[in-house]
Enzyme design. Structure first.
Site, PDB file in Angstrom:
ATOM      1  N   GLY A  36       0.768  -1.212   0.036  1.00 61.66           N
ATOM      2  CA  GLY A  36       0.100   0.178   0.001  1.00 61.66           C
ATOM      3  C   GLY A  36       0.796   1.374  -0.102  1.00 61.66           C
ATOM      4  O   GLY A  36       0.681   2.166  -0.934  1.00 61.66           O
ATOM      5  N   HIS A  37       1.868   1.441   1.033  1.00 65.72           N
ATOM      6  CA  HIS A  37       2.658   2.482   1.076  1.00 65.72           C
ATOM      7  C   HIS A  37       3.622   2.644  -0.451  1.00 65.72           C
ATOM      8  O   HIS A  37       3.701   3.565  -0.911  1.00 65.72           O
ATOM      9  CB  HIS A  37       3.961   2.319   2.006  1.00 65.72           C
ATOM     10  N   GLN A  61      -1.054   9.996  18.460  1.00 64.65           N
ATOM     11  CA  GLN A  61      -2.441   9.535  17.699  1.00 64.65           C
ATOM     12  C   GLN A  61      -3.057   8.238  18.421  1.00 64.65           C
ATOM     13  O   GLN A  61      -3.856   7.547  17.706  1.00 64.65           O
ATOM     14  CB  GLN A  61      -2.232   9.465  16.055  1.00 64.65           C
ATOM     15  N   GLY A 147      -3.051   6.980   1.358  1.00 63.10           N
ATOM     16  CA  GLY A 147      -4.016   5.773   1.076  1.00 63.10           C
ATOM     17  C   GLY A 147      -5.367   6.265   1.121  1.00 63.10           C
ATOM     18  O   GLY A 147      -5.798   6.558   2.474  1.00 63.10           O
ATOM     19  N   LYS A 149      -7.235   3.754   2.163  1.00 60.98           N
ATOM     20  CA  LYS A 149      -7.962   2.699   3.317  1.00 60.98           C
ATOM     21  C   LYS A 149      -8.174   3.466   4.238  1.00 60.98           C
ATOM     22  O   LYS A 149      -9.422   3.014   4.964  1.00 60.98           O
ATOM     23  CB  LYS A 149      -6.833   1.628   3.485  1.00 60.98           C
ATOM     24  N   SER A 186      -0.412  -2.660   8.175  1.00 58.48           N
ATOM     25  CA  SER A 186       0.775  -2.980   8.955  1.00 58.48           C
ATOM     26  C   SER A 186       0.419  -3.925  10.212  1.00 58.48           C
ATOM     27  O   SER A 186       0.821  -4.900  10.574  1.00 58.48           O
ATOM     28  CB  SER A 186       1.720  -1.824   9.627  1.00 58.48           C
ATOM     29  N   ARG A 187      -1.021  -3.659  10.671  1.00 53.36           N
ATOM     30  CA  ARG A 187      -1.515  -4.381  11.602  1.00 53.36           C
ATOM     31  C   ARG A 187      -2.067  -5.664  11.199  1.00 53.36           C
ATOM     32  O   ARG A 187      -2.270  -6.463  12.176  1.00 53.36           O
ATOM     33  CB  ARG A 187      -2.800  -3.523  12.230  1.00 53.36           C
TER      34      ARG A 187
HETATM   35  O1  PAF Z   1      -1.462   6.697   7.902  1.00 58.38           O
HETATM   36  C1  PAF Z   1      -0.343   6.798   8.701  1.00 58.38           C
HETATM   37  O2  PAF Z   1       0.589   5.866   8.674  1.00 58.38           O
HETATM   38  C2  PAF Z   1      -0.393   8.043   9.787  1.00 58.38           C
HETATM   39  O3  PAF Z   1      -1.559   8.315  10.285  1.00 58.38           O
HETATM   40  C3  PAF Z   1       0.300   9.234   9.462  1.00 58.38           C
HETATM   41  C4  PAF Z   1      -0.350   9.706   8.118  1.00 58.38           C
HETATM   42  C5  PAF Z   1       1.571   8.733   8.864  1.00 58.38           C
HETATM   43  C6  PAF Z   1       0.591  10.094  10.531  1.00 58.38           C
HETATM   44  O4  PAF Z   1       1.088   9.501  11.493  1.00 58.38           O
END
Ligand code: PAF
Length: 288
Positions: A36-37, A61, A147, A149, A186-187
């Site tokens: 995805g990344h 977060q 993304g 998602k 990733s999870r």
């Molecule tokens: O989607 C993510 O991986 C994170 O929420 C982000 C945008 C890198 C912010 O920490």
């Protein structure tokens, strides 16, 4: 490829590159990179002169009972992948450099976080909006990639950029799925073999919703009920956090299907809280 850890160094380098007229593209991540990344990285590589990927597991977060500590990390592997994809700069800051003692400024949206994941993850989008604002100020990108998602995150970033006049273009990338349809995340690493098989229930329920809507079902509560039934049939121990059908832009819940609908859900399979969504467009002629 450079690995930059210092906030100041990253910002100085970006300002220098911009003065030279370089177009900076930015893919913010929390690492443990997956396809995805990498699909965003590939697009960014084509669009921009300088490609910056940030790797930062952002503590603000995560809620107090969430997976900040156990969030998967593998810097060596990420570096290898970034090299392979011709990334120019990995920005890998330290928590203390991003949030030094005395830090007290946060960025918060009033409406968009009051839906979907924002309801079960209080403070999550405040942390996301804050870190993304900081990363934008540090990396100074011309274009940044997110993304689809995490659709709610994407809408929040788009709004943040509009409301605060960031001179940055936001581009979004389609959800990348495993062969069986599970959205890359990733999870997914948290899933046992059995849970991995059951995790397909998210995508299957989205496809089911699409089928129901295409056959003419317009009653949102019926669609949601049928999705839940299917999820629990495939994964009896799953904990459904939410299943929602919302307006894709305002994220407000719908009671009847409209022309543009975002079907979104969050389901806990074992310890993994997984999210997925599908944008479903219909021509409203066939009411039942
Ligand atoms: O989607 C993510 O991986 C994170 O929420 C982000 C945008 C890198 C912010 O920490």
């Amino acid at each position: 490829m450079q690995l930059i850890r210092s906030v100041k160094k990253m910002q100085n380098l970006s300002l220098k590159l911009k003065r030279k007229g370089k177009k900076i593209g930015f893919v913010p991540t929390m690492g443990f990179l997956h396809e995805g990344h990498l699909s965003l990285v590939e697009r960014c590589r084509k669009d921009c002169d300088i490609l910056v990927v940030s790797i930062f597991v952002n503590p603000t977060q995560f809620g107090p009972r969430e997976d900040y500590k156990s969030y998967p990390r593998d810097l060596k592997r990420d570096i290898k992948l970034c090299k392979k994809y011709n990334v120019d700069i990995i920005f890998y800051p330290d928590v203390k450099d991003m949030y030094p003692e005395g830090f007290e400024t946060y960025v918060e949206l009033e409406k968009l976080p009051n839906h979907l994941c924002g309801l079960s993850r209080p403070g999550h989008f405040r942390g996301v909006a804050t870190v993304v604002t900081k990363l934008f100020n540090i990396v100074q990108p011309d274009v940044a990639y997110f993304g689809e998602k995490d659709w709610q995150q994407l809408k929040i970033i788009e709004k943040l950029v509009r409301d605060l006049n960031f001179p940055i273009r936001i581009k979004s990338g389609k959800i990348i799925r495993e062969r069986d349809g599970l959205a890359m995340s990733s999870r997914n690493k948290y899933l046992s073999e059995k849970e991995r098989k059951e995790a397909i229930c998210l995508y299957k329920s989205l496809l089911f919703a699409k089928e129901l809507i295409e056959k003419g079902e317009r009653d949102v509560s019926k669609i949601k009920r049928k999705m839940r039934e299917l999820i629990l049939k495939i994964a009896p121990k799953a904990k459904v956090d939410y299943i929602e059908i919302v307006d894709p832009e305002t994220l407000e819940s719908l009671s009847r299907i409209k022309e543009r609908n975002l079907v979104a859900l969050a389901v806990k399979i074992g310890v993994a809280r997984l999210i997925d969504n599908m944008l479903i467009k219909v021509k409203l002629t066939k009411e039942i």
